[in-house]
Motif scaffolding. Sequence first.
Motif, PDB file in Angstrom:
ATOM      1  N   ARG A 132      52.982  35.663  41.710  1.00  0.00           N
ATOM      2  CA  ARG A 132      52.543  36.624  42.735  1.00  0.00           C
ATOM      3  C   ARG A 132      51.024  36.616  42.894  1.00  0.00           C
ATOM      4  O   ARG A 132      50.505  36.723  44.017  1.00  0.00           O
ATOM      5  N   TYR A 133      50.300  36.502  41.776  1.00  0.00           N
ATOM      6  CA  TYR A 133      48.840  36.624  41.821  1.00  0.00           C
ATOM      7  C   TYR A 133      48.122  35.304  41.549  1.00  0.00           C
ATOM      8  O   TYR A 133      46.917  35.286  41.310  1.00  0.00           O
TER       9      TYR A 133
ATOM     10  N   GLU B 177      31.794  39.239  34.180  1.00  0.00           N
ATOM     11  CA  GLU B 177      31.842  38.263  35.272  1.00  0.00           C
ATOM     12  C   GLU B 177      32.293  36.880  34.789  1.00  0.00           C
ATOM     13  O   GLU B 177      31.607  35.879  34.974  1.00  0.00           O
TER      14      GLU B 177
ATOM     15  N   ARG C 146      47.402  41.784  38.078  1.00  0.00           N
ATOM     16  CA  ARG C 146      46.776  42.078  39.364  1.00  0.00           C
ATOM     17  C   ARG C 146      45.310  42.462  39.180  1.00  0.00           C
ATOM     18  O   ARG C 146      44.433  41.990  39.925  1.00  0.00           O
ATOM     19  N   ALA C 147      45.031  43.266  38.167  1.00  0.00           N
ATOM     20  CA  ALA C 147      43.659  43.712  37.938  1.00  0.00           C
ATOM     21  C   ALA C 147      42.747  42.548  37.547  1.00  0.00           C
ATOM     22  O   ALA C 147      41.634  42.420  38.079  1.00  0.00           O
TER      23      ALA C 147
ATOM     24  N   THR D 108      43.172  39.230  37.989  1.00  0.00           N
ATOM     25  CA  THR D 108      43.015  38.222  39.032  1.00  0.00           C
ATOM     26  C   THR D 108      42.165  38.716  40.200  1.00  0.00           C
ATOM     27  O   THR D 108      41.735  37.916  41.036  1.00  0.00           O
ATOM     28  N   SER D 109      41.889  40.017  40.248  1.00  0.00           N
ATOM     29  CA  SER D 109      41.050  40.545  41.325  1.00  0.00           C
ATOM     30  C   SER D 109      39.580  40.190  41.132  1.00  0.00           C
ATOM     31  O   SER D 109      38.802  40.271  42.097  1.00  0.00           O
ATOM     32  N   PHE D 110      39.178  39.799  39.919  1.00  0.00           N
ATOM     33  CA  PHE D 110      37.764  39.483  39.698  1.00  0.00           C
ATOM     34  C   PHE D 110      37.521  38.142  39.015  1.00  0.00           C
ATOM     35  O   PHE D 110      36.391  37.638  39.053  1.00  0.00           O
TER      36      PHE D 110
ATOM     37  N   ASP E 226      52.527  43.583  35.763  1.00  0.00           N
ATOM     38  CA  ASP E 226      52.008  43.503  37.132  1.00  0.00           C
ATOM     39  C   ASP E 226      50.634  44.159  37.237  1.00  0.00           C
ATOM     40  O   ASP E 226      49.713  43.605  37.856  1.00  0.00           O
ATOM     41  N   ASP E 227      50.482  45.319  36.635  1.00  0.00           N
ATOM     42  CA  ASP E 227      49.210  46.052  36.726  1.00  0.00           C
ATOM     43  C   ASP E 227      48.055  45.243  36.140  1.00  0.00           C
ATOM     44  O   ASP E 227      46.982  45.132  36.754  1.00  0.00           O
TER      45      ASP E 227
ATOM     46  N   ARG F   5      35.678  42.688  33.328  1.00  0.00           N
ATOM     47  CA  ARG F   5      35.140  42.634  34.687  1.00  0.00           C
ATOM     48  C   ARG F   5      33.605  42.604  34.669  1.00  0.00           C
ATOM     49  O   ARG F   5      32.971  41.843  35.410  1.00  0.00           O
TER      50      ARG F   5
END
Length: 254
Positions: free
Chosen positions: A144-145, A69, A100-101, A103-105, A96-97, A66
């Motif tokens: 899903r993501y 960047e 999801r993490a 793809t959030s950034f 999933d965890d 993260r």
Amino acid sequence: MEYQRFVALGDSCTEGLDDLLPDGRYRGWADRVASALDGPGFRYANLGVRGRRLDQMLVEQVPNARALEPDLVVLFGGGNDVMSGATASQLAQRVDDIVRAVTSFAPTVAVFTLSDISHRMPFGWRMRPRIEALNTAVRDAASRYDAVLVDVEADECVHDSRYFGPDRLHLSSLGHRRLAGHLLSTLGIPFDPAWLTPLEGTAASASVLDHWRWLRDQVLPVAYTRTRNKLIGRQPGDGFTPKRPQLAPLRVAR
């Protein structure tokens, strides 16, 4: 799409085990992908550490990724979760965890299914349900993501021993090249088509003596080390660090 900041996450496969360069360093699929992406301004980090499970990658590698960047993150993992006996529900939650993490950034995230190598292992049939559970979780999380799915489960080349190293588990140089080809093909990035061309002929069948040597030289030492480490509270991968912890031009000396 042109990627300038590529970060690879994962375990020994991401690190590049059994794909040796002449100087003894590991190359691997991620370095090969980076070579195809290389150009002015391109930078690459590889946070993979051998032995790591998905839940460990989530707390050890994802925060570092993260901070970098990236515009492209590729995750290869789950094999150690399968080998350590994680249940189907644990696999689903871990996948999933982490997806999801990431793809959030990261604007583009790619994930792999695992080839079914259970037929290559003693009592491998016991691993097959966990491999299937992992792959189902990866496909579900990718959908899903909105991650890029590199689905290599059905690749018939998994049955060719030439794509694997001496332990019959880690990829050989040919296997890493093929994995890189699958990823680049899915991303729509030009690469050498020979990377996905099946090898000519067939691999020699293993003899009883070959199986015995493999058991003696590969399986038993690993089983002993894992048992010893478990007794002293040591996790696989402890003491190892990422091979490229910071974004840097591909050809900068490590």
